[in-house]
Scaffold this active site. Structure first.
Site, PDB file in Angstrom:
ATOM      1  N   GLU A 174       0.824  -1.227   0.000  1.00 43.49           N
ATOM      2  CA  GLU A 174       0.000   0.000   0.000  1.00 43.49           C
ATOM      3  C   GLU A 174       0.851   1.266   0.000  1.00 43.49           C
ATOM      4  OE1 GLU A 174      -3.015  -0.258   3.085  1.00 43.49           O
ATOM      5  OE2 GLU A 174      -4.132  -1.748   1.932  1.00 43.49           O
ATOM      6  N   GLU A 293      -5.171  -8.582  -0.458  1.00 39.17           N
ATOM      7  CA  GLU A 293      -5.933  -8.366   0.782  1.00 39.17           C
ATOM      8  C   GLU A 293      -7.395  -8.177   0.410  1.00 39.17           C
ATOM      9  OE1 GLU A 293      -4.701  -5.321   3.573  1.00 39.17           O
ATOM     10  OE2 GLU A 293      -2.598  -5.699   3.081  1.00 39.17           O
TER      11      GLU A 293
END
Ligand code: AHR
Length: 502
Positions: A174, A293
């Site tokens: 991220e 995820e």
């Protein structure tokens, strides 16, 4: 009222072989996922490594094929060297991502040992937040080089003679998120990912490498981020990552169900962006998608559940308690991912235990299955073979954010080796049964081997320590095959699995 849904599935019309890596999971140094989750020395079921036997048994039943480690946000401040070598010499450190104290009593080698016991492929990630290519180089040498060098010999000195041979690596986590330790712009990150990937492959040529996509579809830089990142590292990486967490903040089941359909857009959009980068180069290479995820996560997506004061060790963070409707959404998302098997080649259910997990434990006490455990376990158990391109005819319901959403969400998988067929079907009507018929063209001589439904009238029902099986699959006795016509009745708000065999 009984709804009708008709499906045509032809054995010759195949989306793609299903990559079993789509049934992955995720273990992060976060809350009680590692400590008190998979690892708890002194627990009555713990083995000689300190691995909880009850969690290991439930993990095997869940059936993940690959497991991402060590983070997550934790990754971007992690020094892998802290987690190897004699345990009494490992440093205790502050984990800034989750405001916790990290003892480093569990690290790379413990994780690999756990993966081997669980029979799951490891997926590792390199820190591209506080660190960069040099540390990634050292870490790959430690993990994958046979010996005769500084870091490979260090691994041997740590008791691991054979290389770990880790194939799948994430390049950071991220990196677009302002919350990330040392977040980067797309161009900065893309360049670092490119150089890191290049040198990692010089050490281990056969790696699968995933670059970070946006941390969610709602990010302001969404899509532009993926384009700019891939424009920098297109030749060096195989995959781009996607993260998706479904929410039901307004307690509106129609909107919650509709969230699943956003996945379809998300997949198509990132595929288009990746292919645009390929087009710019007139390249035939196709970048694949890694949903590394995904889950339902909103109740504990608030500051008090994310960081606790006083730098606690393994605090209770992100301990989402899942109900029945969450299981339906998870089951729906699995169907969408399987239906996109031509581009989605990996996916990690986040996370495995305690932290937004399908398995829940009491530290020192029992472990049990959360509601969402069941669709994941069934998908992994029956999802083998080629995904068929279904033609679906179904009624719809209206939503504010997602427009008209089909009641039926289904996938069909044919295993050419065994002849078996698996059908997964979600009836998203909250009130009506559904008569499902599937015309299985070119697939004859099949019988129903197993049929189960996950259904409850109470969408808020949960599993707990005292009632661990409150929500669990029951047989669906309505299913049958005549010739090549499969039929079944699906209860309202139900997720169903049918296994057909010769
Ligand atoms: O899975 C929980 C967290 O969600 C991860 O650490 C991070 O990558 C994401 O924001």
């Amino acid at each position: 009222m009984t709804l009708k849904a008709t499906v045509v599935a032809d054995r010759d019309f195949v989306v793609a072989p299903l990559d079993r890596r789509v049934f992955g999971t995720f273990v992060e140094h976060l809350g009680r996922c590692v400590y008190g989750g998979i690892y708890e020395p002194g627990h009555p079921t713990a083995d000689e490594h300190g691995f909880r036997g009850d969690v290991l048994a439930l993990t095997k039943e869940l059936g993940p094929t690959i497991v991402r480690y060590p983070g997550g946000n934790f990754l971007s401040g992690y020094d892998w060297e802290d987690g190897v070598g004699p345990k009494d010499q490992r440093p205790v450190r502050l984990d800034l991502a989750w405001a916790s104290t990290e003892t480093n009593q569990f690290g790379t080698n413990e994780f690999i040992t756990w993966c081997r016991k669980a029979d799951i492929e490891p997926m590792f990630a390199v820190n591209l937040g506080t660190r960069g290519p040099a540390e990634a180089r050292d870490f790959i040498e430690y993990c994958n080089h046979p010996g005769g060098t500084k870091f490979s010999d260090l691994r041997k000195a740590h008791g691991h003679e054979e290389p770990h041979d880790i194939k799948f690596w994430c390049l950071g986590n991220e990196m677009d998120g302002p919350w990330q330790t040392c977040a980067k712009t797309a161009k900065e990150y893309g360049a670092v990912a490119r150089e890191t990937a290049k040198i990692m492959r010089w050490i281990s040529p056969d790696l699968v490498l995933a670059a970070c996509g946006s941390s969610q579809r709602a990010m302001p830089t969404y899509a532009k981020w993926e384009y700019e990142v891939l424009d920098e590292c297109f030749e060096q990486v195989d995959m781009i990552s996607l993260h998706a967490y479904f929410r039901n903040d307004d307690d509106d089941i129609a909107e919650f169900f509709g969230e699943v359909d956003n996945l379809e857009f998300y997949i198509k959009e990132i595929t288009a962006v990746a292919d645009a980068v390929a087009a710019k180069r007139r390249s035939k290479k196709r970048i694949m998608l890694s949903f590394d995820e995904w889950n339902v996560w909103y109740r504990t997506h608030h500051p008090q559940f994310i960081k606790k004061p006083g730098w606690p060790q393994a605090p209770e963070l992100l301990e989402e308690i899942y109900n029945f409707e969450d299981a339906l959404v998870v089951g729906g998302a699995l169907i969408v991912m399987m239906n996109n098997a031509d581009r989605v080649k990996a996916a990690c259910f986040a996370q495995l235990v305690n932290v937004i997990g399908p398995i829940f434990t009491e530290t020192g006490g029992p472990a049990w299955r959360q509601t969402i455990f069941h669709p994941i376990a069934a998908a992994s158990r029956f999802g083998h073979g080629e995904v068929l391109r279904l033609k679906v005819d179904t009624t719809t319901f209206d939503t504010k954010a997602h427009g008209a959403v089909p009641h039926l969400l289904a996938t069909g998988i044919h295993n050419p080796e065994t002849g078996e067929v698996a059908i997964f079907a979600l009836n998203r009507s909250t009130t009506d049964d559904m008569d499902l018929s599937v015309d299985l063209r070119g697939l004859t001589g099949l019988k129903v081997a197993e049929a189960s439904e996950l259904h409850d009238a109470d969408r808020k029902k949960i599993n707990s320590k005292d009632d661990p099986d409150a929500v669990s699959p029951k047989p669906n006795d309505s299913a049958g095959v005549e010739g090549s016509l499969f039929t079944a009745r699906l209860k309202p708000q139900s997720w169903n699995v049918f296994s057909l065999k010769r």
